[in-house]
Design a protein around this motif. Sequence first.
Motif, PDB file in Angstrom:
ATOM      1  N   LYS A 138       0.856  -1.126   0.107  1.00 30.42           N
ATOM      2  CA  LYS A 138       0.072  -0.120  -0.080  1.00 30.42           C
ATOM      3  C   LYS A 138       0.879   1.087  -0.132  1.00 30.42           C
ATOM      4  CE  LYS A 138      -3.885  -2.222   2.310  1.00 30.42           C
ATOM      5  NZ  LYS A 138      -4.794  -2.180   3.417  1.00 30.42           N
ATOM      6  N   MET A 139       0.677   2.034  -0.973  1.00 32.88           N
ATOM      7  CA  MET A 139       1.489   3.256  -0.993  1.00 32.88           C
ATOM      8  C   MET A 139       0.920   4.342  -1.632  1.00 32.88           C
ATOM      9  SD  MET A 139       3.603   2.018  -4.335  1.00 32.88           S
ATOM     10  CE  MET A 139       4.623   3.639  -4.649  1.00 32.88           C
ATOM     11  N   PRO A 140       1.267   5.608  -1.708  1.00 34.21           N
ATOM     12  CA  PRO A 140       0.689   6.872  -2.320  1.00 34.21           C
ATOM     13  C   PRO A 140       0.512   6.703  -3.708  1.00 34.21           C
ATOM     14  CG  PRO A 140       2.140   7.528  -0.679  1.00 34.21           C
ATOM     15  CD  PRO A 140       2.426   6.053  -0.872  1.00 34.21           C
ATOM     16  N   SER A 141      -0.524   6.874  -4.065  1.00 32.98           N
ATOM     17  CA  SER A 141      -0.985   6.571  -5.769  1.00 32.98           C
ATOM     18  C   SER A 141       0.040   7.508  -6.270  1.00 32.98           C
ATOM     19  CB  SER A 141      -2.558   6.958  -6.099  1.00 32.98           C
ATOM     20  OG  SER A 141      -2.850   7.989  -5.653  1.00 32.98           O
ATOM     21  N   GLY A 142       0.198   8.759  -6.176  1.00 35.66           N
ATOM     22  CA  GLY A 142       1.020   9.734  -6.639  1.00 35.66           C
ATOM     23  C   GLY A 142       2.419   9.269  -6.905  1.00 35.66           C
ATOM     24  N   GLU A 143       2.791   8.414  -5.859  1.00 35.86           N
ATOM     25  CA  GLU A 143       4.365   7.973  -5.969  1.00 35.86           C
ATOM     26  C   GLU A 143       4.624   7.039  -6.938  1.00 35.86           C
ATOM     27  OE1 GLU A 143       7.741   8.323  -5.225  1.00 35.86           O
ATOM     28  OE2 GLU A 143       6.902   9.332  -3.448  1.00 35.86           O
ATOM     29  N   LEU A 144       3.270   6.137  -6.916  1.00 33.97           N
ATOM     30  CA  LEU A 144       3.581   5.109  -7.968  1.00 33.97           C
ATOM     31  C   LEU A 144       3.714   5.772  -9.375  1.00 33.97           C
ATOM     32  CD1 LEU A 144       3.196   2.093  -8.533  1.00 33.97           C
ATOM     33  CD2 LEU A 144       0.956   2.040  -8.958  1.00 33.97           C
ATOM     34  N   GLN A 145       2.354   6.629  -9.332  1.00 34.54           N
ATOM     35  CA  GLN A 145       2.428   7.291 -10.979  1.00 34.54           C
ATOM     36  C   GLN A 145       4.060   7.722 -11.210  1.00 34.54           C
ATOM     37  OE1 GLN A 145      -0.027  10.861 -11.199  1.00 34.54           O
ATOM     38  NE2 GLN A 145      -0.858   9.876 -13.049  1.00 34.54           N
ATOM     39  N   ARG A 146       4.563   8.523 -10.462  1.00 37.10           N
ATOM     40  CA  ARG A 146       5.903   9.145 -10.544  1.00 37.10           C
ATOM     41  C   ARG A 146       6.897   7.905 -10.888  1.00 37.10           C
ATOM     42  NH1 ARG A 146       4.283  12.678  -6.543  1.00 37.10           N
ATOM     43  NH2 ARG A 146       5.135  11.452  -4.992  1.00 37.10           N
ATOM     44  N   ILE A 147       6.970   7.089 -10.008  1.00 38.15           N
ATOM     45  CA  ILE A 147       7.962   5.840 -10.399  1.00 38.15           C
ATOM     46  C   ILE A 147       7.667   5.188 -11.765  1.00 38.15           C
ATOM     47  CG2 ILE A 147       8.683   3.403  -9.744  1.00 38.15           C
ATOM     48  CD1 ILE A 147       7.927   4.463  -6.674  1.00 38.15           C
ATOM     49  N   CYS A 148       6.415   4.999 -12.179  1.00 37.28           N
ATOM     50  CA  CYS A 148       6.426   4.356 -13.587  1.00 37.28           C
ATOM     51  C   CYS A 148       6.572   5.474 -14.546  1.00 37.28           C
ATOM     52  CB  CYS A 148       4.564   4.049 -13.497  1.00 37.28           C
ATOM     53  SG  CYS A 148       4.160   2.652 -12.630  1.00 37.28           S
ATOM     54  N   ARG A 149       6.064   6.717 -14.474  1.00 40.73           N
ATOM     55  CA  ARG A 149       6.630   7.762 -15.244  1.00 40.73           C
ATOM     56  C   ARG A 149       8.218   7.736 -15.507  1.00 40.73           C
ATOM     57  NH1 ARG A 149       4.462  12.591 -13.463  1.00 40.73           N
ATOM     58  NH2 ARG A 149       6.556  12.630 -12.051  1.00 40.73           N
ATOM     59  N   ASP A 150       8.912   7.888 -14.340  1.00 44.21           N
ATOM     60  CA  ASP A 150      10.163   7.839 -14.483  1.00 44.21           C
ATOM     61  C   ASP A 150      11.103   6.694 -15.091  1.00 44.21           C
ATOM     62  OD1 ASP A 150       9.822  10.245 -13.253  1.00 44.21           O
ATOM     63  OD2 ASP A 150      10.738   9.724 -11.319  1.00 44.21           O
ATOM     64  N   MET A 151      10.551   5.327 -14.565  1.00 41.04           N
ATOM     65  CA  MET A 151      11.054   4.177 -15.259  1.00 41.04           C
ATOM     66  C   MET A 151      10.993   4.196 -16.775  1.00 41.04           C
ATOM     67  SD  MET A 151      12.438   2.531 -12.671  1.00 41.04           S
ATOM     68  CE  MET A 151      12.994   3.227 -11.390  1.00 41.04           C
ATOM     69  N   SER A 152       9.677   4.932 -17.145  1.00 45.77           N
ATOM     70  CA  SER A 152       9.578   4.576 -18.625  1.00 45.77           C
ATOM     71  C   SER A 152      10.611   5.334 -19.414  1.00 45.77           C
ATOM     72  CB  SER A 152       8.234   5.294 -18.913  1.00 45.77           C
ATOM     73  OG  SER A 152       7.049   4.472 -18.314  1.00 45.77           O
ATOM     74  N   GLN A 153      11.397   6.206 -18.889  1.00 41.93           N
ATOM     75  CA  GLN A 153      12.389   6.807 -19.279  1.00 41.93           C
ATOM     76  C   GLN A 153      13.748   5.869 -19.822  1.00 41.93           C
ATOM     77  OE1 GLN A 153      11.637  10.187 -20.162  1.00 41.93           O
ATOM     78  NE2 GLN A 153       9.753   9.572 -18.840  1.00 41.93           N
ATOM     79  N   LEU A 154      13.514   4.739 -18.951  1.00 38.98           N
ATOM     80  CA  LEU A 154      14.740   3.654 -19.181  1.00 38.98           C
ATOM     81  C   LEU A 154      14.561   2.788 -19.908  1.00 38.98           C
ATOM     82  CD1 LEU A 154      15.732   4.181 -15.304  1.00 38.98           C
ATOM     83  CD2 LEU A 154      16.994   4.832 -17.148  1.00 38.98           C
ATOM     84  N   GLY A 155      13.262   2.259 -19.751  1.00 40.68           N
ATOM     85  CA  GLY A 155      12.865   0.579 -20.495  1.00 40.68           C
ATOM     86  C   GLY A 155      11.432   0.659 -20.612  1.00 40.68           C
ATOM     87  N   ASP A 156      11.046  -0.276 -21.246  1.00 31.82           N
ATOM     88  CA  ASP A 156       9.657  -0.705 -21.366  1.00 31.82           C
ATOM     89  C   ASP A 156       9.042  -1.602 -20.243  1.00 31.82           C
ATOM     90  OD1 ASP A 156       9.882   0.497 -24.001  1.00 31.82           O
ATOM     91  OD2 ASP A 156      10.299  -1.403 -24.716  1.00 31.82           O
ATOM     92  N   SER A 157      10.027  -2.243 -19.427  1.00 30.28           N
ATOM     93  CA  SER A 157       9.506  -2.916 -18.278  1.00 30.28           C
ATOM     94  C   SER A 157      10.016  -2.476 -16.944  1.00 30.28           C
ATOM     95  CB  SER A 157       9.836  -4.309 -18.451  1.00 30.28           C
ATOM     96  OG  SER A 157       9.530  -4.879 -19.821  1.00 30.28           O
ATOM     97  N   VAL A 158       9.244  -2.831 -15.979  1.00 34.04           N
ATOM     98  CA  VAL A 158       9.660  -2.598 -14.645  1.00 34.04           C
ATOM     99  C   VAL A 158       9.680  -3.863 -13.773  1.00 34.04           C
ATOM    100  CG1 VAL A 158       7.540  -2.143 -13.534  1.00 34.04           C
ATOM    101  CG2 VAL A 158       9.475  -1.106 -12.328  1.00 34.04           C
ATOM    102  N   VAL A 159      10.743  -4.161 -12.895  1.00 33.89           N
ATOM    103  CA  VAL A 159      10.932  -5.472 -11.948  1.00 33.89           C
ATOM    104  C   VAL A 159      10.493  -4.946 -10.684  1.00 33.89           C
ATOM    105  CG1 VAL A 159      12.176  -7.114 -11.037  1.00 33.89           C
ATOM    106  CG2 VAL A 159      12.665  -6.142 -13.405  1.00 33.89           C
ATOM    107  N   ILE A 160       9.353  -5.361 -10.034  1.00 34.57           N
ATOM    108  CA  ILE A 160       8.868  -4.955  -8.739  1.00 34.57           C
ATOM    109  C   ILE A 160       9.407  -6.251  -7.758  1.00 34.57           C
ATOM    110  CG2 ILE A 160       7.114  -4.438  -7.374  1.00 34.57           C
ATOM    111  CD1 ILE A 160       5.536  -3.510  -9.661  1.00 34.57           C
ATOM    112  N   THR A 161      10.161  -5.694  -6.925  1.00 34.82           N
ATOM    113  CA  THR A 161      10.615  -6.690  -6.079  1.00 34.82           C
ATOM    114  C   THR A 161      10.503  -6.418  -4.492  1.00 34.82           C
ATOM    115  OG1 THR A 161      12.680  -6.955  -7.418  1.00 34.82           O
ATOM    116  CG2 THR A 161      13.049  -7.886  -5.210  1.00 34.82           C
TER     117      THR A 161
END
Length: 263
Positions: A138-161
């Motif tokens: 459970k996390m702030p929704s705005g934080e997830l939005q920022r992380i996904c947007r930022d990670m999209s600058q690097l690649g097509d996929s994100v690894v959630i660990t």
Amino acid sequence: MFEAKLVQGNLLKKLIDAIKDLVDSGNWDASGSGLMLQAMDKSHVSLVSVQLNSDGFETFRCDRNLTMGININSMSKIMRCAGNDDFVTLKKADESDTITFVFESQNGDKVSDYEVKLMDIDAETLGIPDHEYNCVIKMPSGELQRICRDMSQLGDSVVITCTKEGAVRFSASGDIGSGNVKLAQTSSADKEEDNVTVELNQACSLTFALQYLNHFAKATPLSPQVTLSLSEDMPLVCEYKIGDLGHIRYYLAPKIEDDEQTN
């Protein structure tokens, strides 16, 4: 007769904005308990499930169960005609092949109504079983939005660990390099929705397409917090509560490792 009035009409506008880029059309199932939509995205990779409870509406009348097939893009265009503070009422007569949207200003000096033709959509409602997940974040929704947007600058996929220490890490890599964001559990924020909590039964690491996560994050205006539920070999569940009205859940299967690793 079906009639449902929503005082916070902008919630419906935000909800449609959160799904219109994923879903072309869908069946809204109305019953005494509320409204439900379940639809696959255009590529049949992700699933959207919406539940709006009848007691979350100002008034809700549904004389018999019915299914209303609606083009989501058309619904989005109609919802743009509503003011952010308008009351929104949905109406459908028993024999009608249209649904009526009524927008009413708070002081009642302006009322507008729009009819949308209903569609016959051949779609099967899937039974989604309850599942105990290895990790629930459970996390702030705005934080997830920022992380996904930022990670999209690097690649097509994100690894959630999810680690044994109870932290969660988001990682992406591509031609220009790689990046990691690590979130530790917090409980000191003034508002509960600003905290990060991780319920861990078993450590797991899964890869997901950022294209879809960025679509899911369009639900951020609906809720200050998002819940991510993960298990090995299970679809990710991304849930946003919609106040007392209900919730929207997105399901996304994890990406399989590249074939080259099996060669």
